[in-house]
Design an enzyme around this catalytic site. Structure first.
Site, mmCIF file in Angstrom:
data_model
loop_
_atom_site.group_PDB
_atom_site.id
_atom_site.type_symbol
_atom_site.label_atom_id
_atom_site.label_comp_id
_atom_site.label_asym_id
_atom_site.label_seq_id
_atom_site.Cartn_x
_atom_site.Cartn_y
_atom_site.Cartn_z
ATOM 1 N N CYS A 43 34.836 -4.603 60.800
ATOM 2 C CA CYS A 43 35.677 -3.592 60.493
ATOM 3 C C CYS A 43 35.147 -2.535 59.382
ATOM 4 O O CYS A 43 34.950 -2.849 58.517
ATOM 5 C CB CYS A 43 36.977 -4.433 59.826
ATOM 6 S SG CYS A 43 38.338 -3.295 59.000
ATOM 7 N N CYS A 46 37.413 -1.565 56.602
ATOM 8 C CA CYS A 46 37.385 -2.248 55.536
ATOM 9 C C CYS A 46 35.927 -2.274 54.556
ATOM 10 O O CYS A 46 36.077 -2.449 53.397
ATOM 11 C CB CYS A 46 37.126 -3.853 56.131
ATOM 12 S SG CYS A 46 38.381 -4.446 56.989
#
Length: 297
Positions: A43, A46
């Site tokens: 991700c 993230c």
């Protein structure tokens, strides 16, 4: 000392698992709020969020903790909480989820989120405004505006943030937007230094709008160096183009040549420029020195 700092930081930010969730989050949130960052190695957002949220948690100095849960390795907890998109951050207090957000928010909004739970972080509002000022100075208008707006969301009467937004819109030549922010200032704060400076900046920009291209004014002044009105108008146009020292030179020249011109208009205009620029601006300091050398010679 360095080792102690790292130990303190590690205690505030840690990884957990499905098995450790009850102790690391549910039990620990009885002592202070615990933020759970649901993430995964693949991700990208993230990875963007991680340093900003860790910085804000460390600035809270123990009033909140951060626990990171890899959803690929530990899918049970996010499944139970209905986490369908990451990054997602859920705040737990007294064993219960109480707030949260999704996506890689900017640092100012992360700070605001944490401050709703624990109050002002290290440095408080002034530190946020210093950060916004630095972004504005560096040309990051969007980043600066975002922080100023976040401050106003928490403190609608903050005159420093209001004044900064007025000046930011003036810089963008959005004078209507600047007026709206100026009108939002509390009536009893009209004489506040931040509001006064913002008002002066807006008035100067409005004056400059009526003057046209400063290149034409330069040509007219070259043809007649004794035309104080053209020199005065050129100073305002140069200031609008952020050529402050040149604007100073022309107004100082009028004061030197004819102090009484236009009811001492050049000196009064200089004072308005100093107010708009702020007392610590290098151009204000230079201008006051030059003006004093004439007035008190």
């Amino acid at each position: 000392m360095v080792a102690d700092t790292h130990a303190a930081s590690d205690a505030l930010v840690k990884d957990t698992t499905t098995q450790g969730f009850r102790q690391d989050v549910i039990a620990e949130s009885a002592r202070q709020p615990v933020l759970v960052d649901f993430w995964a190695p693949w991700c990208g957002p993230c990875r963007q969020l991680a340093p900003a949220i860790e910085k804000a948690v460390n600035e809270a100095e123990g009033r909140v903790k951060l626990v990171k849960l890899n959803i690929d390795e530990n899918p049970e907890i996010p499944g139970q909480l209905g986490i369908q998109s990451i990054p997602a951050v859920i705040a737990f207090q007294n064993g219960q989820p109480v707030d949260g957000f999704m996506g890689a928010l900017p640092e100012s909004q992360i700070r605001g989120f944490i401050e709703r739970l624990v109050g002002p972080l290290g440095g408080g509002v002034d530190a946020l405004l210093d950060e916004a000022d630095a972004k504005a100075e560096a040309g990051d208008v969007g980043g600066a505006a975002e922080i100023y707006a976040a401050v106003l969301a928490q403190s609608p009467d903050n005159t420093r943030a209001i004044g900064a937004l007025v000046r930011l819109h003036v810089k963008l030549n959005d004078l209507e937007g600047a007026r709206r922010f100026l009108e939002s200032a509390p009536a009893d704060k009209a004489s506040d230094t931040h509001i006064a400076a913002a008002r002066a900046a807006l008035e100067l920009a409005e004056q400059a709008q009526t003057l046209g291209d400063f290149h034409e004014l330069e040509q007219r002044l070259a043809a007649n160096p004794d035309d104080h009105q053209v020199r005065f108008d050129l100073a305002l146009a140069l200031n609008a183009a952020n050529r402050r020292e040149e604007a100073l030179k022309h107004l100082i020249d009028i004061v030197r040549r004819d102090r009484a011109w236009n009811d001492d208009g050049a000196r009064k205009q200089l004072l308005q420029l100093f107010e708009a620029w702020g007392p610590t601006d290098p151009a204000s300091i230079l201008g006051r020195k030059r003006l004093s050398s004439i007035l008190f010679a």
